[in-house]
Design an enzyme around this catalytic site. Structure first.
Site, short mmCIF file in Angstrom:
data_model
loop_
_atom_site.label_atom_id
_atom_site.label_comp_id
_atom_site.label_asym_id
_atom_site.label_seq_id
_atom_site.Cartn_x
_atom_site.Cartn_y
_atom_site.Cartn_z
N ASN A 1 0.76 -1.40 -0.05
CA ASN A 1 0.04 0.10 0.14
C ASN A 1 0.76 1.28 -0.02
OD1 ASN A 1 -2.25 -1.74 0.02
ND2 ASN A 1 -2.34 -1.39 2.27
N GLU B 1 -2.27 -3.48 -5.51
CA GLU B 1 -3.65 -3.72 -5.33
C GLU B 1 -4.77 -2.50 -5.65
OE1 GLU B 1 -3.94 -4.73 -1.24
OE2 GLU B 1 -2.89 -6.53 -1.43
N TYR C 1 -4.08 -13.75 2.50
CA TYR C 1 -3.85 -13.84 3.66
C TYR C 1 -4.95 -14.63 4.52
CZ TYR C 1 -0.70 -10.04 2.83
OH TYR C 1 0.34 -9.09 2.32
N GLU D 1 1.99 -11.62 -2.84
CA GLU D 1 1.53 -11.41 -1.15
C GLU D 1 1.02 -12.75 -0.73
OE1 GLU D 1 0.10 -7.84 0.21
OE2 GLU D 1 1.14 -6.79 -1.10
O1 AHR Z 1 1.43 -6.91 3.35
C1 AHR Z 1 0.71 -5.85 4.07
C2 AHR Z 1 -0.45 -5.27 3.08
O2 AHR Z 1 -1.32 -6.01 2.75
C3 AHR Z 1 0.36 -4.64 1.84
O3 AHR Z 1 0.70 -3.14 2.10
C4 AHR Z 1 -0.73 -4.66 1.12
O4 AHR Z 1 -0.60 -4.62 -0.45
C5 AHR Z 1 -1.81 -5.84 1.48
O5 AHR Z 1 -3.04 -5.22 1.58
#
Ligand code: AHR
Length: 507
Positions: free
Chosen positions: A74, A175, A246, A294
Site C-alpha cells: 500500500n 492492489e 492472507y 503477497e
Molecule cells: O502486506 C501488508 C499489506 O497487505 C500490503 O501493503 C498490501 O498490499 C496488502 O493489503
C-alpha cells in the site's frame, strides 16, 4: 502408532516444471518496523557501516531468499521515489497515508539495493500507479537500470552509484482494485494506465519483466472481471499477473484453518484459467504466468493495530506472533505453490522482518525466528530443481468451509545436479500420526539423508524473544527406504522434509 495410511508414487518423469527460484521470494515494505528497526538500525551493536543489522542479514541468508519485493505494498501508491535518493539531509519527512505514519526517507532505492546485495538477494521493484503514473515510472527505470549519459542515470551516478542496479522484475503498482488503496482505480482505468506505463518502461529497458496487478484477494467483488479486463489491456506488455491472499483463524477452528491452502489452490487455478481465456480471445501465442506476490497468515495483530496512534515513526504495526499451527498452514501453502510451479513463477511471502514476518527483531536486542521461518527455509533451501507430480492417495476429512481435505498434503522436488530428492509433507491430522508409503521406483539406490520434523503438542506454541526456540525442527523423523519404497510415520499435525540422495551423506 499410525492409525491411517497414505500412499504416494513418485517418478523422475512425472515433472510439473522446473522451479523458478523466485517462487521463494519475500517482501519488505516501508511499513511498521520492517525497514526501520528491522533491516536498518544504525544504533544497534550489530549494525554495519550503513546501519544494516548484520544479524538480520544472516537470517535472511539462512532463508536463501532469492527476491524481495520493495517498497510496497500500500505504501508504494503514495510514494515519491525521488524523496528517497540523494543526500540524506535533503530527504523530506512525509505523512505516509497508507499506514498513517511518518516516513523519514532515510532508506530509499539505492540503500535497499545495497542491502539486497549484502543479503544475496534481488529486488522486485514496484512503481507507484496510485498517485503517480507513466512519467515517474519510466524515470525510475532509467534511474535504476540505464547505464549513463541521460538525466536520471547521471543523477544516480552523482548519488554514488556508478553501476546500474539492473532490477529485472517490476510491479505495476499494488492492489489497485482495493478502495483502501491511494489512487484506487477501476479495472479499465488501471488497465489503460498499466499498459501505457509498461510500454514506456520497456522502451527504457527492454530486458525488464512486468507484473500487472490482479485482485487483492479472491473475495473481492470485482475478482475475475478485474483480471480479464486488466489483461485485455496489458496482455502484450506484461509477463505476470499478481495474486494476494492472507488467511486467519479468528474462529479458532484449526482443522478448517489448515485446509485454507485449498482456497489458495482454487485461486491459482482460477487466475490461470482467466489468463488462458484472454490468451484464447487474443489468439495469442504468449502465456501469462502468475506472481503470488503477497501470501501469508495475517490476523493476530489486527486488534493491536487498531489501537495505535497515527503519525509515529516505525510503530509496531502488523506484528503477528506466529503459532505452530500457522507454520503448518504456511507449509501447506508452500506445497501448493510448488504444485503450481508450471504457472506460478514468482511468489513473495509477505513479509520478511517484523511485519507479518518470519524474522522478528527487538530494538537494540535480539533477532529471532518465528515458527513460519522453518517451512519457508526448508522449501527455499531444499526445494530447488524440478517439481514432481506425485500420485497421492490420502484419507480425507470435511471441515466448516472445505470438503475432502486430504490429511496428507505433499509434493516432491528432484534436484538432478545434486542427485537429491526431497519430499515435503504435512500431516493435517490433529491427533493421529499418518503412515506414508511412497513408491520411488525410478530413484534406484536413493537413501534417506535426513527426515526433518516440525511438531509440537501445543498448536498455539510460539517463539518469542524470551523463548526463541520454543518451536524448532528436529531431524529424528523415522523415514527409511525398504524395497524401493519410502516408509515414514508422519507425526500428528506435523511438517516433514524427507531428503534422499543417491549417495547418502549426512549433513
Ligand atoms: O502486506 C501488508 C499489506 O497487505 C500490503 O501493503 C498490501 O498490499 C496488502 O493489503
Amino acid at each position: 502408532m499410525s492409525s491411517s495410511k497414505a500412499t504416494m508414487i513418485l517418478d523422475k518423469d512425472f515433472i510439473i516444471s522446473s522451479i523458478d527460484k523466485r517462487i521463494y521470494g519475500s517482501f519488505v515494505e516501508h511499513l511498521g518496523r520492517a525497514v526501520y528497526e528491522g533491516i536498518y538500525e544504525p544504533e544497534h551493536p550489530l549494525a554495519d557501516e550503513q546501519g544494516f543489522r548484520k544479524d538480520v542479514i544472516e537470517l535472511v541468508k539462512e532463508l536463501n531468499v532469492p527476491l524481495v519485493r520493495y517498497p510496497g505494498g500500500n505504501f508504494v501508491s503514495g510514494y515519491n521515489w525521488e524523496d528517497g535518493v540523494g543526500p540524506k539531509e535533503n530527504r523530506p519527512r512525509r505523512l505516509e497515508l497508507a499506514w498513517r505514519t511518518i516516513e523519514t526517507n532515510e532508506i530509499g532505492t539505492n540503500e535497499f539495493a545495497d542491502w539486497a546485495k549484502k543479503a544475496n538477494t534481488e529486488v522486485n521493484m514496484a512503481v507507484n500507479l496510485g498517485t503517480r503514473g507513466i512519467d515517474a515510472a519510466r524515470n525510475l527505470v532509467e534511474y535504476c537500470n540505464h547505464p549513463s549519459g541521460s538525466y536520471w542515470s547521471d543523477l544516480r551516478i552523482s548519488h554514488g552509484y556508478k553501476e546500474p542496479h539492473k532490477f529485472k522484475t517490476w510491479c505495476l503498482g499494488n492492489e489497485m482494485d482495493g478502495p483502501w488503496q491511494i489512487g484506487h482505480k477501476t479495472a479499465e482505468e488501471y488497465g489503460r494506465l498499466a499498459c501505457e506505463a509498461a510500454k514506456v518502461m520497456k522502451w527504457v529497458d527492454p530486458t525488464i519483466e512486468l507484473v500487472a496487478c490482479g485482485s487483492s484477494n479472491r473475495g473481492m467483488k470485482t475478482f475475475a472481471d478485474w483480471e480479464a479486463t486488466v489483461l485485455d489491456h496489458t496482455y502484450d506488455h506484461v509477463e505476470y499477473i499478481s495474486l494476494h491472499t492472507y488467511y486467519g483463524n479468528k474462529d479458532n477452528d484449526t482443522a478448517n484453518f489448515v485446509a485454507r491452502s485449498l482456497d489458495m489452490d482454487a485461486f491459482i487455478r482460477s487466475v490461470t484459467a482467466i489468463c488462458d481465456y484472454v490468451k484464447a480471445k487474443k489468439r495469442s501465442k504468449k502465456t501469462i504466468n502468475l506472481s503470488f506476490d503477497e501470501w501469508n497468515v495475517w490476523y493476530h495483530s489486527h486488534d493491536a493495530d487498531r489501537k495505535l496512534d497515527p503519525w509515529q515513526i516505525a510503530p509496531p504495526q502488523l506484528e503477528d506472533v506466529y503459532t505452530f499451527e500457522d507454520a503448518i498452514l504456511v507449509g501447506c501453502m508452500l506445497i501448493t505453490l510448488l504444485k503450481h510451479s508450471d504457472r506460478v513463477k514468482i511468489a513473495c511471502m509477505a513479509q520478511l522482518v517484523n511485519v507479518i514476518a518470519p524474522i522478528m527483531t527487538q530494538k537494540g536486542g535480539e533477532a529471532w525466528k518465528q515458527t513460519i521461518f522453518y517451512p519457508y527455509m526448508h522449501t527455499s533451501v531444499y526445494g530447488r530443481g524440478v517439481a514432481l507430480n506425485p500420485i497421492v492417495s490420502s484419507p480425507k476429512y470435511d471441515s466448516k468451509d472445505f470438503t475432502d481435505v486430504p490429511y496428507l498434503e505433499s509434493t516432491a522436488v528432484y534436484n538432478e545436479e545434486k542427485d537429491e530428492l526431497v519430499i515435503f509433507a504435512v500431516n493435517r491430522h490433529l491427533t493421529e500420526s499418518l503412515l506414508l508409503e511412497c513408491d520411488v521406483r525410478s530413484f534406484n539406490d536413493y537413501q534417506v539423508v535426513e527426515h526433518i520434523v516440525l511438531e509440537d503438542d501445543d498448536v498455539k506454541a510460539r517463539n518469542t524473544v524470551n523463548q526463541s526456540n520454543r518451536v524448532a525442527p528436529h531431524n529424528r523423523g523415522n523415514a527409511q527406504v525398504k524395497d524401493g519404497r519410502i516408509e515414514a510415520s508422519l507425526s500428528k499435525f506435523s511438517w516433514n522434509v524427507i531428503r534422499l540422495a543417491k549417495h547418502a551423506v549426512t549433513t
